[in-house]
Design a protein around this motif. Structure first.
Motif, mmCIF file in Angstrom:
data_model
loop_
_atom_site.group_PDB
_atom_site.id
_atom_site.type_symbol
_atom_site.label_atom_id
_atom_site.label_comp_id
_atom_site.label_asym_id
_atom_site.label_seq_id
_atom_site.Cartn_x
_atom_site.Cartn_y
_atom_site.Cartn_z
ATOM 1 N N ALA A 64 -60.161 9.060 -28.684
ATOM 2 C CA ALA A 64 -60.971 8.802 -29.627
ATOM 3 C C ALA A 64 -60.071 7.485 -30.648
ATOM 4 O O ALA A 64 -61.046 6.837 -31.554
ATOM 5 N N TYR A 65 -59.046 7.126 -30.457
ATOM 6 C CA TYR A 65 -58.248 6.524 -31.068
ATOM 7 C C TYR A 65 -57.233 5.755 -30.358
ATOM 8 O O TYR A 65 -56.047 5.577 -30.545
ATOM 9 N N PRO A 66 -57.807 4.579 -29.525
ATOM 10 C CA PRO A 66 -56.980 3.905 -28.525
ATOM 11 C C PRO A 66 -56.134 2.952 -29.072
ATOM 12 O O PRO A 66 -55.190 2.597 -28.553
ATOM 13 N N GLN A 67 -56.278 2.589 -30.349
ATOM 14 C CA GLN A 67 -55.516 1.446 -31.004
ATOM 15 C C GLN A 67 -54.328 2.087 -32.097
ATOM 16 O O GLN A 67 -53.733 1.473 -32.500
ATOM 17 N N LEU A 68 -54.390 3.390 -32.029
ATOM 18 C CA LEU A 68 -53.454 4.172 -33.014
ATOM 19 C C LEU A 68 -52.142 4.331 -32.149
ATOM 20 O O LEU A 68 -52.007 4.532 -31.032
ATOM 21 N N ARG A 69 -51.157 3.991 -32.774
ATOM 22 C CA ARG A 69 -49.666 3.831 -32.320
ATOM 23 C C ARG A 69 -49.227 5.279 -32.379
ATOM 24 O O ARG A 69 -49.215 6.111 -33.115
ATOM 25 N N HIS A 70 -48.879 5.742 -31.035
ATOM 26 C CA HIS A 70 -48.158 7.006 -30.902
ATOM 27 C C HIS A 70 -46.723 6.715 -30.407
ATOM 28 O O HIS A 70 -46.424 6.108 -29.283
ATOM 29 N N VAL A 71 -45.874 7.303 -31.179
ATOM 30 C CA VAL A 71 -44.447 7.253 -30.784
ATOM 31 C C VAL A 71 -43.813 8.653 -30.294
ATOM 32 O O VAL A 71 -43.658 9.631 -31.122
ATOM 33 N N LYS A 72 -43.665 8.794 -29.132
ATOM 34 C CA LYS A 72 -43.279 10.173 -28.302
ATOM 35 C C LYS A 72 -41.730 9.846 -28.028
ATOM 36 O O LYS A 72 -41.521 9.334 -27.137
ATOM 37 N N VAL A 73 -41.178 10.746 -28.825
ATOM 38 C CA VAL A 73 -39.600 10.732 -28.952
ATOM 39 C C VAL A 73 -39.089 12.146 -28.316
ATOM 40 O O VAL A 73 -39.578 13.165 -28.867
ATOM 41 N N GLU A 74 -38.203 11.995 -27.308
ATOM 42 C CA GLU A 74 -37.413 13.252 -26.636
ATOM 43 C C GLU A 74 -36.692 13.502 -28.003
ATOM 44 O O GLU A 74 -35.730 12.716 -28.505
ATOM 45 N N ASP A 75 -36.777 14.827 -28.387
ATOM 46 C CA ASP A 75 -35.779 15.101 -29.616
ATOM 47 C C ASP A 75 -34.699 16.330 -28.996
ATOM 48 O O ASP A 75 -34.947 16.633 -27.713
ATOM 49 N N GLY A 76 -33.796 16.396 -29.827
ATOM 50 C CA GLY A 76 -32.652 17.462 -29.169
ATOM 51 C C GLY A 76 -31.635 17.549 -30.449
ATOM 52 O O GLY A 76 -31.750 16.776 -31.521
ATOM 53 N N ARG A 77 -30.676 18.589 -30.123
ATOM 54 C CA ARG A 77 -29.694 18.597 -31.001
ATOM 55 C C ARG A 77 -28.867 17.385 -31.406
ATOM 56 O O ARG A 77 -28.516 16.584 -30.212
ATOM 57 N N GLY A 78 -28.509 16.991 -32.638
ATOM 58 C CA GLY A 78 -27.856 15.620 -32.835
ATOM 59 C C GLY A 78 -28.799 14.292 -32.985
ATOM 60 O O GLY A 78 -28.231 13.554 -33.102
ATOM 61 N N ARG A 79 -29.872 14.520 -32.543
ATOM 62 C CA ARG A 79 -30.998 13.237 -32.446
ATOM 63 C C ARG A 79 -31.325 13.168 -34.143
ATOM 64 O O ARG A 79 -32.198 14.029 -34.710
ATOM 65 N N PRO A 80 -30.942 11.896 -34.664
ATOM 66 C CA PRO A 80 -30.807 11.618 -36.081
ATOM 67 C C PRO A 80 -32.546 11.349 -36.482
ATOM 68 O O PRO A 80 -32.852 11.983 -37.634
ATOM 69 N N LEU A 81 -33.262 11.035 -35.600
ATOM 70 C CA LEU A 81 -34.637 10.758 -36.273
ATOM 71 C C LEU A 81 -35.324 12.020 -36.365
ATOM 72 O O LEU A 81 -36.172 12.416 -37.607
ATOM 73 N N GLY A 82 -35.369 13.209 -35.504
ATOM 74 C CA GLY A 82 -35.920 14.207 -35.515
ATOM 75 C C GLY A 82 -35.358 15.107 -36.869
ATOM 76 O O GLY A 82 -36.250 15.900 -37.477
ATOM 77 N N ARG A 83 -34.105 14.989 -37.164
ATOM 78 C CA ARG A 83 -33.273 15.520 -38.024
ATOM 79 C C ARG A 83 -33.948 15.112 -39.561
ATOM 80 O O ARG A 83 -34.104 15.781 -40.440
ATOM 81 N N SER A 84 -34.310 13.878 -39.459
ATOM 82 C CA SER A 84 -34.518 13.097 -40.565
ATOM 83 C C SER A 84 -35.874 13.564 -40.999
ATOM 84 O O SER A 84 -36.288 13.492 -42.471
ATOM 85 N N PHE A 85 -36.722 13.992 -40.196
ATOM 86 C CA PHE A 85 -38.008 14.538 -40.482
ATOM 87 C C PHE A 85 -38.205 15.956 -40.588
ATOM 88 O O PHE A 85 -39.110 16.729 -40.537
ATOM 89 N N ARG A 86 -36.831 16.474 -40.417
ATOM 90 C CA ARG A 86 -36.696 18.136 -40.386
ATOM 91 C C ARG A 86 -37.335 18.871 -39.717
ATOM 92 O O ARG A 86 -37.971 19.941 -39.545
ATOM 93 N N VAL A 87 -37.413 18.406 -38.143
ATOM 94 C CA VAL A 87 -38.202 19.016 -37.199
ATOM 95 C C VAL A 87 -37.141 20.236 -36.707
ATOM 96 O O VAL A 87 -36.047 20.113 -36.552
ATOM 97 N N ARG A 88 -37.759 21.437 -36.348
ATOM 98 C CA ARG A 88 -37.277 22.385 -36.080
ATOM 99 C C ARG A 88 -37.946 23.132 -34.792
ATOM 100 O O ARG A 88 -37.373 23.808 -34.109
ATOM 101 N N LEU A 89 -39.187 22.888 -34.617
ATOM 102 C CA LEU A 89 -39.867 23.341 -33.474
ATOM 103 C C LEU A 89 -40.426 22.178 -32.720
ATOM 104 O O LEU A 89 -41.110 21.249 -33.270
ATOM 105 N N TRP A 90 -40.704 22.427 -31.408
ATOM 106 C CA TRP A 90 -41.379 21.307 -30.791
ATOM 107 C C TRP A 90 -42.779 21.881 -29.984
ATOM 108 O O TRP A 90 -42.845 23.070 -29.952
ATOM 109 N N PRO A 91 -43.735 21.016 -29.902
ATOM 110 C CA PRO A 91 -44.084 19.739 -30.533
ATOM 111 C C PRO A 91 -44.194 19.596 -31.855
ATOM 112 O O PRO A 91 -44.681 20.641 -32.282
#
Length: 108
Positions: free
Chosen positions: A49-76
């Protein structure tokens, strides 16, 4: 940039994400993650329903700075951004309606 089916192996920097002027969703997960695979049909259907919305799908894991900066603990974990600022977050979504509501919030 619409729904992204594949995870990006190389992640953007936090500064690049914070500088996004357009509404966007950053999804953190891994292609082998069972919870991530189970959520994909729900995420894809909501994004239809939102074809123009930007979707950034990032593979996360230990030591990945972007996920840590968002305090991601569980996936997805889906982080909904407007102007680089978080307006909603869903962790291990199992309900398409919750995803749709968060998408509506970020595009409002």
């Amino acid at each position: 940039m619409a729904y992204a089916a594949e995870y990006q192996a190389s992640e953007p920097s936090r500064a690049e994400i914070d500088a996004l002027g357009e509404p966007a969703v950053v999804e953190f997960g891994a292609p082998w993650c069972g919870h991530c695979r189970a959520a994909q049909p729900l995420v894809a259907a909501a994004f239809a329903a939102y074809p123009q919305l930007r979707h950034v799908k990032v593979e996360d894991g230990r030591g990945r700075p972007l996920g840590r900066s968002f305090r991601v603990r569980l996936w997805p974990t889906l982080v909904f951004l407007r102007g680089g600022v978080e307006v909603a977050r869903l962790v291990r979504p199992t309900d398409g309606a919750a995803i749709a509501a968060a998408l509506a919030k970020v595009t409002a």
